[in-house]
Design a protein around this motif. Structure first.
Motif, PDB file in Angstrom:
ATOM      1  N   GLU A 123      -8.951  16.022   3.479  1.00 47.27           N
ATOM      2  CA  GLU A 123      -8.995  15.756   4.917  1.00 47.27           C
ATOM      3  C   GLU A 123     -10.106  16.606   5.532  1.00 47.27           C
ATOM      4  OE1 GLU A 123      -5.010  16.331   6.438  1.00 47.27           O
ATOM      5  OE2 GLU A 123      -4.219  14.989   4.910  1.00 47.27           O
ATOM      6  N   GLY A 128       0.120   1.543   3.993  1.00 52.87           N
ATOM      7  CA  GLY A 128       0.222   2.947   4.394  1.00 52.87           C
ATOM      8  C   GLY A 128      -1.033   3.336   5.151  1.00 52.87           C
ATOM      9  N   LEU A 139      -9.672  12.724  -2.218  1.00 52.09           N
ATOM     10  CA  LEU A 139     -10.359  13.101  -0.978  1.00 52.09           C
ATOM     11  C   LEU A 139      -9.692  14.306  -0.313  1.00 52.09           C
ATOM     12  CD1 LEU A 139      -8.481  12.140   1.597  1.00 52.09           C
ATOM     13  CD2 LEU A 139      -9.478   9.916   1.119  1.00 52.09           C
ATOM     14  N   SER A 192      -1.021   6.495  -4.237  1.00 50.01           N
ATOM     15  CA  SER A 192      -0.097   7.570  -3.855  1.00 50.01           C
ATOM     16  C   SER A 192       0.079   8.516  -5.037  1.00 50.01           C
ATOM     17  CB  SER A 192       1.258   6.982  -3.464  1.00 50.01           C
ATOM     18  OG  SER A 192       1.095   6.091  -2.381  1.00 50.01           O
ATOM     19  N   THR A 193       0.156   9.790  -4.751  1.00 50.30           N
ATOM     20  CA  THR A 193       0.302  10.780  -5.823  1.00 50.30           C
ATOM     21  C   THR A 193       1.718  10.700  -6.399  1.00 50.30           C
ATOM     22  OG1 THR A 193      -1.314  12.190  -4.725  1.00 50.30           O
ATOM     23  CG2 THR A 193       0.135  13.249  -6.336  1.00 50.30           C
ATOM     24  N   GLU A 217      -6.293   9.574  -5.860  1.00 46.34           N
ATOM     25  CA  GLU A 217      -7.223   9.857  -4.746  1.00 46.34           C
ATOM     26  C   GLU A 217      -7.510  11.352  -4.712  1.00 46.34           C
ATOM     27  OE1 GLU A 217      -9.654   9.947  -2.453  1.00 46.34           O
ATOM     28  OE2 GLU A 217      -8.868   7.960  -1.946  1.00 46.34           O
ATOM     29  N   LYS A 225       0.910   2.453  14.592  1.00 46.42           N
ATOM     30  CA  LYS A 225      -0.266   2.530  13.718  1.00 46.42           C
ATOM     31  C   LYS A 225      -0.878   1.144  13.538  1.00 46.42           C
ATOM     32  CE  LYS A 225       0.661   6.742  11.162  1.00 46.42           C
ATOM     33  NZ  LYS A 225       0.759   7.431   9.886  1.00 46.42           N
ATOM     34  N   ASP A 234       1.630  -1.241   7.696  1.00 45.76           N
ATOM     35  CA  ASP A 234       2.419  -0.019   7.874  1.00 45.76           C
ATOM     36  C   ASP A 234       3.744  -0.406   8.530  1.00 45.76           C
ATOM     37  OD1 ASP A 234       1.315   3.181   7.838  1.00 45.76           O
ATOM     38  OD2 ASP A 234       3.266   2.795   8.795  1.00 45.76           O
ATOM     39  N   GLY A 272      -1.989   5.978   6.814  1.00 47.99           N
ATOM     40  CA  GLY A 272      -2.079   7.405   7.096  1.00 47.99           C
ATOM     41  C   GLY A 272      -3.489   7.887   6.773  1.00 47.99           C
ATOM     42  N   TYR A 273      -3.602   9.133   6.335  1.00 48.85           N
ATOM     43  CA  TYR A 273      -4.924   9.730   6.084  1.00 48.85           C
ATOM     44  C   TYR A 273      -5.674   8.988   4.984  1.00 48.85           C
ATOM     45  CZ  TYR A 273      -3.568  13.316   9.283  1.00 48.85           C
ATOM     46  OH  TYR A 273      -3.191  13.955  10.427  1.00 48.85           O
ATOM     47  N   VAL A 274      -4.990   8.717   3.876  1.00 52.98           N
ATOM     48  CA  VAL A 274      -5.670   8.063   2.756  1.00 52.98           C
ATOM     49  C   VAL A 274      -5.933   6.581   3.070  1.00 52.98           C
ATOM     50  CG1 VAL A 274      -5.408   7.358   0.338  1.00 52.98           C
ATOM     51  CG2 VAL A 274      -4.802   9.680   1.035  1.00 52.98           C
ATOM     52  N   VAL A 286       7.830  -0.400  -1.071  1.00 57.99           N
ATOM     53  CA  VAL A 286       6.647  -1.262  -1.007  1.00 57.99           C
ATOM     54  C   VAL A 286       6.486  -2.062  -2.305  1.00 57.99           C
ATOM     55  CG1 VAL A 286       4.138  -1.280  -0.862  1.00 57.99           C
ATOM     56  CG2 VAL A 286       5.440   0.202   0.642  1.00 57.99           C
ATOM     57  N   GLN A 322       5.075   1.547  10.771  1.00 58.80           N
ATOM     58  CA  GLN A 322       5.029   2.089  12.138  1.00 58.80           C
ATOM     59  C   GLN A 322       4.192   1.174  13.021  1.00 58.80           C
ATOM     60  OE1 GLN A 322       4.257   6.324  12.567  1.00 58.80           O
ATOM     61  NE2 GLN A 322       4.612   6.589  10.368  1.00 58.80           N
ATOM     62  N   CYS A 342      -1.083   3.208  -0.504  1.00 58.01           N
ATOM     63  CA  CYS A 342      -1.374   4.595  -0.093  1.00 58.01           C
ATOM     64  C   CYS A 342      -0.239   5.160   0.736  1.00 58.01           C
ATOM     65  CB  CYS A 342      -2.640   4.657   0.760  1.00 58.01           C
ATOM     66  SG  CYS A 342      -4.049   3.763   0.138  1.00 58.01           S
ATOM     67  N   VAL A 343       0.992   4.744   0.478  1.00 57.90           N
ATOM     68  CA  VAL A 343       2.091   5.266   1.297  1.00 57.90           C
ATOM     69  C   VAL A 343       2.407   6.695   0.866  1.00 57.90           C
ATOM     70  CG1 VAL A 343       3.049   2.982   1.755  1.00 57.90           C
ATOM     71  CG2 VAL A 343       3.895   4.309  -0.188  1.00 57.90           C
ATOM     72  N   THR A 357       4.226  10.154  -0.391  1.00 56.59           N
ATOM     73  CA  THR A 357       5.163  10.563  -1.448  1.00 56.59           C
ATOM     74  C   THR A 357       5.559  12.012  -1.170  1.00 56.59           C
ATOM     75  OG1 THR A 357       3.221  11.105  -2.820  1.00 56.59           O
ATOM     76  CG2 THR A 357       4.314   9.019  -3.282  1.00 56.59           C
TER      77      THR A 357
HETATM   78  N1  LIG Z   1      -3.838  13.398   2.721  1.00 59.89           N
HETATM   79  C1  LIG Z   1      -4.610  13.719   1.700  1.00 59.89           C
HETATM   80  O1  LIG Z   1      -5.582  14.481   1.839  1.00 59.89           O
HETATM   81  C2  LIG Z   1      -4.373  13.136   0.333  1.00 59.89           C
HETATM   82  C3  LIG Z   1      -5.348  13.267  -0.653  1.00 59.89           C
HETATM   83  C4  LIG Z   1      -5.120  12.698  -1.903  1.00 59.89           C
HETATM   84  C5  LIG Z   1      -3.927  12.034  -2.159  1.00 59.89           C
HETATM   85  N2  LIG Z   1      -2.975  11.945  -1.176  1.00 59.89           N
HETATM   86  C6  LIG Z   1      -1.749  11.199  -1.484  1.00 59.89           C
HETATM   87  O2  LIG Z   1      -1.861   9.913  -0.899  1.00 59.89           O
HETATM   88  C7  LIG Z   1      -0.598   9.459  -0.421  1.00 59.89           C
HETATM   89  C8  LIG Z   1      -0.673   9.175   1.065  1.00 59.89           C
HETATM   90  O3  LIG Z   1      -0.995  10.381   1.737  1.00 59.89           O
HETATM   91  P1  LIG Z   1      -1.302  10.397   3.298  1.00 59.89           P
HETATM   92  O4  LIG Z   1      -1.676  11.800   3.625  1.00 59.89           O
HETATM   93  O5  LIG Z   1      -2.224   9.298   3.642  1.00 59.89           O
HETATM   94  O6  LIG Z   1       0.168  10.082   3.878  1.00 59.89           O
HETATM   95  P2  LIG Z   1       0.572   9.780   5.390  1.00 59.89           P
HETATM   96  O7  LIG Z   1       1.945  10.295   5.557  1.00 59.89           O
HETATM   97  O8  LIG Z   1      -0.497  10.234   6.313  1.00 59.89           O
HETATM   98  O9  LIG Z   1       0.599   8.180   5.459  1.00 59.89           O
HETATM   99  C9  LIG Z   1       1.535   7.416   4.762  1.00 59.89           C
HETATM  100  C10 LIG Z   1       1.769   6.151   5.554  1.00 59.89           C
HETATM  101  O10 LIG Z   1       2.617   5.294   4.783  1.00 59.89           O
HETATM  102  C11 LIG Z   1       3.394   4.561   5.720  1.00 59.89           C
HETATM  103  N3  LIG Z   1       4.535   3.913   5.066  1.00 59.89           N
HETATM  104  C12 LIG Z   1       5.694   4.434   4.665  1.00 59.89           C
HETATM  105  N4  LIG Z   1       6.489   3.472   4.157  1.00 59.89           N
HETATM  106  C13 LIG Z   1       5.806   2.332   4.236  1.00 59.89           C
HETATM  107  C14 LIG Z   1       6.090   0.980   3.866  1.00 59.89           C
HETATM  108  N5  LIG Z   1       7.261   0.657   3.302  1.00 59.89           N
HETATM  109  N6  LIG Z   1       5.170   0.048   4.084  1.00 59.89           N
HETATM  110  C15 LIG Z   1       3.986   0.366   4.647  1.00 59.89           C
HETATM  111  N7  LIG Z   1       3.659   1.609   5.023  1.00 59.89           N
HETATM  112  C16 LIG Z   1       4.560   2.574   4.823  1.00 59.89           C
HETATM  113  C17 LIG Z   1       3.785   5.615   6.744  1.00 59.89           C
HETATM  114  O11 LIG Z   1       4.255   5.020   7.953  1.00 59.89           O
HETATM  115  C18 LIG Z   1       2.466   6.363   6.904  1.00 59.89           C
HETATM  116  O12 LIG Z   1       1.683   5.805   7.944  1.00 59.89           O
HETATM  117  C19 LIG Z   1       0.391  10.576  -0.791  1.00 59.89           C
HETATM  118  O13 LIG Z   1       0.993  10.270  -2.012  1.00 59.89           O
HETATM  119  C20 LIG Z   1      -0.472  11.804  -0.897  1.00 59.89           C
HETATM  120  O14 LIG Z   1       0.097  12.772  -1.749  1.00 59.89           O
HETATM  121  C21 LIG Z   1      -3.181  12.466   0.071  1.00 59.89           C
END
Ligand SMILES: NC(=O)c1ccc[n+]([C@@H]2O[C@H](COP(=O)([O-])OP(=O)(O)OC[C@H]3O[C@@H](n4cnc5c(N)ncnc54)[C@H](O)[C@@H]3O)[C@@H](O)[C@H]2O)c1
Length: 433
Positions: free
Chosen positions: A158, A7, A156, A123-124, A154, A35, A30, A9-11, A102, A32, A83-84, A86
């Motif tokens: 953003e 995953g 953190l 992931s939360t 996590e 990415k 990922d 993404g941000y985390v 995953v 995508q 970190c995918v 949720t």
């Molecule tokens: N963004 C935050 O500030 C933050 C902080 C703490 C916790 N979280 C938690 O962390 C988790 C991730 O958050 P995020 O903001 O990084 O999400 P995000 O949507 O930015 O990134 C998630 C990534 O997972 C990828 N993904 C989906 N299915 C996949 C698979 N089968 N294999 C590989 N990759 C796959 C997506 O393509 C995407 O790039 C969530 O559960 C969120 O609640 C987020």
């Protein structure tokens, strides 16, 4: 360590960049392609201060690559961090679809190529999710078969994610049985200071933190609307509120237990919300404090009913220890309700001297429990009697004294979080634990 991060993404991106800076080799995964390509060029797929430099440096040092191939990433690493996303489903429930996919793929990869591996879920997810995922997809791989699963929430934010990752506001790691993870993982990933609990508690603490943050913001905004309506600068009010680090910004009032009561909290919340209503202000958070408190009282009454006992002993009738103030005490409501339902009731409260009650306290008892004197026992043994449900609302008597009178024929309902009560010969149940 060789680490795969699922995953991007941000985390995941921040996790990958920060762990690469510590010298670990990272394989990002990922679904995508864009990415993955971006990662392979050392370019972050998200906007976040400081992360560009970290990924570029990791790429230059040969410690960063990405793939869409789950099995290849798992085979090439000894630790996987998940970190995918949720997201919420349309109905608002938690959608674990990405996590399930995953974890299923990781399980299949490890079954095809068994080897020692650590899986860290970030992931939360709601309590019970890790347990369920392990049972469904990773059965037989855990423990001696070489797989260890951790839930590591996590925290953190953003915008300051890199700094937060390096110095988290809270570090908690959940393990299958609450036993500490190996030293290497603690020093390299979780941090030596991280609290170690079971999976479910680690999952819930993340939700508790976010719900608390949301509550704080909504509270400040509601006080803000009241302030503006009164022609007061809300920033000044909230700044003053924050100066009190004993009762306001502290652990005080943050322990599950008795419903709130006494001469001030219910009265003042009522006045503030009534003021808001009369001025046409909508204050849903403040408006729901008294209903929430009432709901908590009902859950206590529900546990008393579920105990099946018809004899009840209340330890502590006043709204808290070391006072005889009965105004809006939850236990007065409990006593009144139980009497109305035909329970046999005895009450012990060493701070309460009926003869000394005056003013509104006396009037309250005359209206609500005119026969209070006949239920109140000055002697602990007489109050506790030979059997019944002891509703321990306050630590108003030392446990060593209780131990002399409570027997296996009693049950204890701990309202206020008094762990020593577990040592008594009676059966034990807590209001929130
Ligand atoms: N963004 C935050 O500030 C933050 C902080 C703490 C916790 N979280 C938690 O962390 C988790 C991730 O958050 P995020 O903001 O990084 O999400 P995000 O949507 O930015 O990134 C998630 C990534 O997972 C990828 N993904 C989906 N299915 C996949 C698979 N089968 N294999 C590989 N990759 C796959 C997506 O393509 C995407 O790039 C969530 O559960 C969120 O609640 C987020």
């Amino acid at each position: 360590m060789r680490i795969s991060v699922f995953g991007l993404g941000y985390v995941g991106t921040v996790t990958a960049g920060c762990l690469a800076r510590r010298g670990h080799s990272i394989v990002g995964v990922d679904v995508q392609g864009q990415k993955v390509d971006s990662f392979n060029q050392g370019v972050p797929p998200i906007v976040e201060p400081g992360i560009g430099e970290l990924l570029a440096e990791a790429k230059r040092a040969g410690r960063l690559r990405a793939t869409r191939d789950c099995a290849e990433a798992v085979a090439a690493t000894e630790l996987t961090i998940l970190c995918v996303g949720t997201p919420s489903s349309v109905s608002g429930t938690l959608d674990l679809g990405y996590v399930r996919q995953v974890v299923g793929e990781i399980g299949a990869a490890l079954r095809a190529c068994p080897k020692p591996h650590s899986l860290v879920m970030r992931s939360t997810m709601l309590p019970g999710s890790t347990r369920q995922l392990v049972a469904e997809f990773l059965g037989g791989l855990e423990g001696t078969a070489g797989l260890a699963v951790y839930y590591y929430p996590e925290f953190l934010r953003e915008g300051s994610a890199v700094a937060d990752f390096e110095k988290p506001s809270l570090a908690v790691v959940g393990t299958a049985d609450g036993a500490p993870p190996p030293e290497a993982l603690r020093s390299e990933l979780f941090g030596l200071e991280a609290a170690v609990v079971g999976w479910d508690a680690a999952e819930l603490v993340k939700y508790a933190c976010n719900a608390f943050h949301a509550t704080k913001i909504a509270f400040a905004n509601e006080i803000g609307r009241v302030s503006k309506q009164c022609g007061i600068d809300a920033r000044e009010v909230m700044e003053l509120l924050c100066r009190d680090t004993r009762l306001n910004l502290s652990a005080y009032y943050l322990k599950p237990g008795n419903p709130f009561g006494g001469s001030c909290l219910p009265k003042d919340v009522r006045a503030l919300t009534q003021h808001g209503r009369s001025e046409g202000l909508q204050l849903p958070l403040l408006e729901n404090l008294l209903p929430s408190n009432e709901r908590h009282l009902q859950s206590l009454l529900g546990l008393i009913a579920a105990s099946g006992q018809t004899e009840v002993i209340i330890l502590g009738l006043a709204f808290k220890s070391d006072t005889d103030d009965l105004r809006e005490s939850a236990m007065v409501e409990v006593a009144q309700t139980l009497l109305g339902r035909g329970y046999r009731l005895r009450i012990y409260d060493p701070a309460l001297n009926l003869a000394a009650l005056v003013g509104s306290n006396r009037r309250l008892i005359e209206v609500k429990m005119p026969h209070l004197a006949s239920f109140l026992h000055a002697d602990l043994a007489a109050a506790v009697g030979a059997q019944g449900l002891v509703v321990a609302a306050q630590p108003c008597v030392p446990v060593s004294e209780l131990a002399k009178v409570i027997t296996a024929r009693h049950r204890v309902l701990d309202v206020n979080g008094w762990p020593e009560l577990r040592e008594l010969p009676s059966s034990y149940e807590g209001l929130c634990w």
